[in-house]
Enzyme design. Structure first.
Site, PDB file in Angstrom:
ATOM      1  N   ASN A 159     -21.373 -11.296  27.759  1.00 24.83           N
ATOM      2  CA  ASN A 159     -21.263 -12.803  28.099  1.00 24.83           C
ATOM      3  C   ASN A 159     -20.967 -13.072  26.596  1.00 24.83           C
ATOM      4  O   ASN A 159     -21.389 -13.185  25.486  1.00 24.83           O
ATOM      5  CB  ASN A 159     -22.802 -13.371  27.952  1.00 24.83           C
ATOM      6  CG  ASN A 159     -22.920 -14.716  27.701  1.00 24.83           C
ATOM      7  OD1 ASN A 159     -21.986 -15.500  27.944  1.00 24.83           O
ATOM      8  ND2 ASN A 159     -24.168 -15.442  27.939  1.00 24.83           N
ATOM      9  N   TRP A 160     -19.451 -13.585  26.678  1.00 26.28           N
ATOM     10  CA  TRP A 160     -18.862 -14.033  25.396  1.00 26.28           C
ATOM     11  C   TRP A 160     -19.241 -15.385  24.915  1.00 26.28           C
ATOM     12  O   TRP A 160     -18.771 -15.754  23.691  1.00 26.28           O
ATOM     13  CB  TRP A 160     -17.410 -14.036  25.681  1.00 26.28           C
ATOM     14  CG  TRP A 160     -16.652 -12.940  26.089  1.00 26.28           C
ATOM     15  CD1 TRP A 160     -17.361 -11.824  26.064  1.00 26.28           C
ATOM     16  CD2 TRP A 160     -15.183 -12.538  26.342  1.00 26.28           C
ATOM     17  NE1 TRP A 160     -16.393 -10.559  26.316  1.00 26.28           N
ATOM     18  CE2 TRP A 160     -15.174 -11.185  26.536  1.00 26.28           C
ATOM     19  CE3 TRP A 160     -14.142 -13.261  26.303  1.00 26.28           C
ATOM     20  CZ2 TRP A 160     -13.759 -10.554  26.786  1.00 26.28           C
ATOM     21  CZ3 TRP A 160     -12.794 -12.992  26.521  1.00 26.28           C
ATOM     22  CH2 TRP A 160     -12.776 -11.498  26.600  1.00 26.28           C
ATOM     23  N   LYS A 161     -20.061 -16.075  25.517  1.00 30.61           N
ATOM     24  CA  LYS A 161     -20.585 -17.422  25.237  1.00 30.61           C
ATOM     25  C   LYS A 161     -19.197 -18.270  24.836  1.00 30.61           C
ATOM     26  O   LYS A 161     -18.083 -18.001  25.424  1.00 30.61           O
ATOM     27  CB  LYS A 161     -21.557 -17.401  24.034  1.00 30.61           C
ATOM     28  CG  LYS A 161     -22.641 -16.350  24.517  1.00 30.61           C
ATOM     29  CD  LYS A 161     -23.993 -16.356  23.702  1.00 30.61           C
ATOM     30  CE  LYS A 161     -25.002 -15.202  24.274  1.00 30.61           C
ATOM     31  NZ  LYS A 161     -26.194 -15.440  23.465  1.00 30.61           N
TER      32      LYS A 161
ATOM     33  N   HIS B  24     -28.549 -19.269  31.965  1.00 28.63           N
ATOM     34  CA  HIS B  24     -28.862 -18.602  30.657  1.00 28.63           C
ATOM     35  C   HIS B  24     -29.855 -19.608  29.944  1.00 28.63           C
ATOM     36  O   HIS B  24     -29.716 -20.728  29.891  1.00 28.63           O
ATOM     37  CB  HIS B  24     -27.520 -18.437  29.965  1.00 28.63           C
ATOM     38  CG  HIS B  24     -27.633 -17.797  28.865  1.00 28.63           C
ATOM     39  ND1 HIS B  24     -28.011 -18.109  27.563  1.00 28.63           N
ATOM     40  CD2 HIS B  24     -27.444 -16.519  28.686  1.00 28.63           C
ATOM     41  CE1 HIS B  24     -28.084 -17.140  26.695  1.00 28.63           C
ATOM     42  NE2 HIS B  24     -27.577 -15.908  27.578  1.00 28.63           N
TER      43      HIS B  24
ATOM     44  N   GLU C  19     -29.569 -20.610  27.042  1.00 33.01           N
ATOM     45  CA  GLU C  19     -28.794 -21.487  26.112  1.00 33.01           C
ATOM     46  C   GLU C  19     -28.782 -22.589  26.908  1.00 33.01           C
ATOM     47  O   GLU C  19     -28.773 -23.869  26.315  1.00 33.01           O
ATOM     48  CB  GLU C  19     -27.664 -20.734  25.400  1.00 33.01           C
ATOM     49  CG  GLU C  19     -28.042 -19.895  24.377  1.00 33.01           C
ATOM     50  CD  GLU C  19     -26.974 -18.622  24.148  1.00 33.01           C
ATOM     51  OE1 GLU C  19     -25.997 -18.802  24.589  1.00 33.01           O
ATOM     52  OE2 GLU C  19     -27.639 -17.770  23.452  1.00 33.01           O
TER      53      GLU C  19
ATOM     54  N   SER D 106     -29.975  -9.069  21.825  1.00 34.71           N
ATOM     55  CA  SER D 106     -29.593  -7.973  20.806  1.00 34.71           C
ATOM     56  C   SER D 106     -29.387  -6.604  21.482  1.00 34.71           C
ATOM     57  O   SER D 106     -29.786  -5.844  20.762  1.00 34.71           O
ATOM     58  CB  SER D 106     -30.499  -8.112  19.707  1.00 34.71           C
ATOM     59  OG  SER D 106     -30.585  -9.361  19.085  1.00 34.71           O
TER      60      SER D 106
ATOM     61  N   GLU E 103     -33.764 -11.677  29.934  1.00 31.84           N
ATOM     62  CA  GLU E 103     -33.743 -11.979  28.431  1.00 31.84           C
ATOM     63  C   GLU E 103     -34.486 -12.740  27.915  1.00 31.84           C
ATOM     64  O   GLU E 103     -34.492 -14.034  28.031  1.00 31.84           O
ATOM     65  CB  GLU E 103     -32.156 -13.084  28.343  1.00 31.84           C
ATOM     66  CG  GLU E 103     -31.139 -12.296  29.142  1.00 31.84           C
ATOM     67  CD  GLU E 103     -29.754 -12.648  28.439  1.00 31.84           C
ATOM     68  OE1 GLU E 103     -28.808 -12.024  28.037  1.00 31.84           O
ATOM     69  OE2 GLU E 103     -29.401 -13.974  28.363  1.00 31.84           O
TER      70      GLU E 103
ATOM     71  N   GLY F 120     -29.657 -12.935  20.174  1.00 26.53           N
ATOM     72  CA  GLY F 120     -28.779 -13.382  19.060  1.00 26.53           C
ATOM     73  C   GLY F 120     -29.538 -13.258  17.703  1.00 26.53           C
ATOM     74  O   GLY F 120     -29.293 -13.891  16.499  1.00 26.53           O
TER      75      GLY F 120
HETATM   76  P1  13P Z   1     -26.839 -11.146  22.164  1.00 26.31           P
HETATM   77  O1  13P Z   1     -26.755  -9.898  22.636  1.00 26.31           O
HETATM   78  O2  13P Z   1     -25.999 -11.895  21.146  1.00 26.31           O
HETATM   79  O3  13P Z   1     -28.654 -11.303  21.565  1.00 26.31           O
HETATM   80  O4  13P Z   1     -26.948 -12.236  23.365  1.00 26.31           O
HETATM   81  C1  13P Z   1     -27.765 -11.777  24.624  1.00 26.31           C
HETATM   82  C2  13P Z   1     -27.428 -12.987  25.476  1.00 26.31           C
HETATM   83  O5  13P Z   1     -27.643 -13.935  25.606  1.00 26.31           O
HETATM   84  C3  13P Z   1     -26.477 -12.469  26.921  1.00 26.31           C
HETATM   85  O6  13P Z   1     -26.503 -13.379  27.628  1.00 26.31           O
END
Ligand code: 13P
Length: 252
Positions: free
Chosen positions: A10-12, A95, A97, A214, A167, A173
């Site tokens: 997931n590149w965000k 997600h 976020e 993470s 998640e 993160g």
């Molecule tokens: P990180 O791997 O940066 O913690 O992010 C996880 C995530 O939100 C994947 O969707």
């Protein structure tokens, strides 16, 4: 029947088109022998370039969100048909976020899942508890509620087209990973919920559940060794080809 692992990036909100082309070019030779499904989910603006750059490879492309309506007055949104037209195969829905910063609810998540499936997109559905919820001891209730709501009105025959990503919000993160045992235990709760919603065999054979939060080249091996964990949804570590390829290399 063994469930095929699936590792997705997931590149965000990262990478321009030029960076997408470079990252995919680096990634292709590194993951070509993977035993798992490999997916990269990119910002909308990178999708066309990602689809083009991954042609002929084993890398599948996904988006990070999709709107529930077919079309209409939804400024700034993107429909499932628009994604399909680009050759996109997967889409992340729900997600944390999106839930935290953009007002996503269990109901809008369900509506997005339905829209994506109805247009032939595969869904990566995210569920997970916040730190406060974990500390209050309501993790099981939260992931069960989110799972039940997301699958409301979804037929059994769609199960092969949905991957669930567990998640824990506090692990995203932050560098904090759930212990492999904790992640496995919560994923088991989600699988039990799916068994109740559909059937025990469906949950056992057809529902793939990833861990995300993470997850990286260092901890992926231990997480992937757990019986309930069918892959990972990788944020930060998916932005570097070598790191992501190492995680992919821990396919069971
Ligand atoms: P990180 O791997 O940066 O913690 O992010 C996880 C995530 O939100 C994947 O969707």
């Amino acid at each position: 029947m063994a469930r095929k692992p699936i590792i997705a990036g997931n590149w965000k909100m990262n990478n321009t088109i030029a960076q997408t082309k470079a990252l995919v070019a680096d990634l292709i030779p590194l993951v070509k022998d993977a035993n798992c499904d490999v997916v990269i989910c990119t910002p909308y603006t990178d999708l066309a370039a990602a689809v083009e750059a991954t042609k002929g490879s084993n890398i599948h492309v996904g988006a990070e969100n999709v709107h529930w309506a077919e079309k209409g007055a939804f400024t700034g949104e993107i429909s499932a048909d628009m994604l399909k037209e680009l050759g996109v195969e997967y889409v992340i829905v729900g997600h944390s976020e999106r839930r935290t910063y953009f007002g996503e609810t269990d109901q809008t998540v369900n509506a997005r899942v339905k829209a994506a499936l109805s247009r032939g997109l595969k869904v990566i559905l995210c569920v997970g508890e916040t730190l406060a919820e974990r500390e209050a001891g309501v993790t099981a209730e939260v992931v069960t509620r989110q799972t039940k709501a997301a699958f409301e009105g979804i037929d059994n025959d769609e199960l092969d087209n949905i991957v669930i990503a567990y998640e824990p919000v506090w692990a995203i993160g932050t560098g904090k990973t759930a212990t492999a045992q904790d992640a496995n235990d919560t994923i088991k709760i989600i699988r039990d919920c799916m068994a109740e919603l559909y059937c025990p065999k469906c949950a056992e054979n057809r529902v793939r559940i990833q861990y995300g939060g993470s997850m990286n080249a260092k901890n992926a091996k231990e997480l992937m060794a757990m019986p309930e964990i069918d892959g990972g949804l990788i944020g930060g570590a998916s932005l570097k080809a070598e790191d992501f390829a190492k995680v992919v290399g821990f396919d069971k």
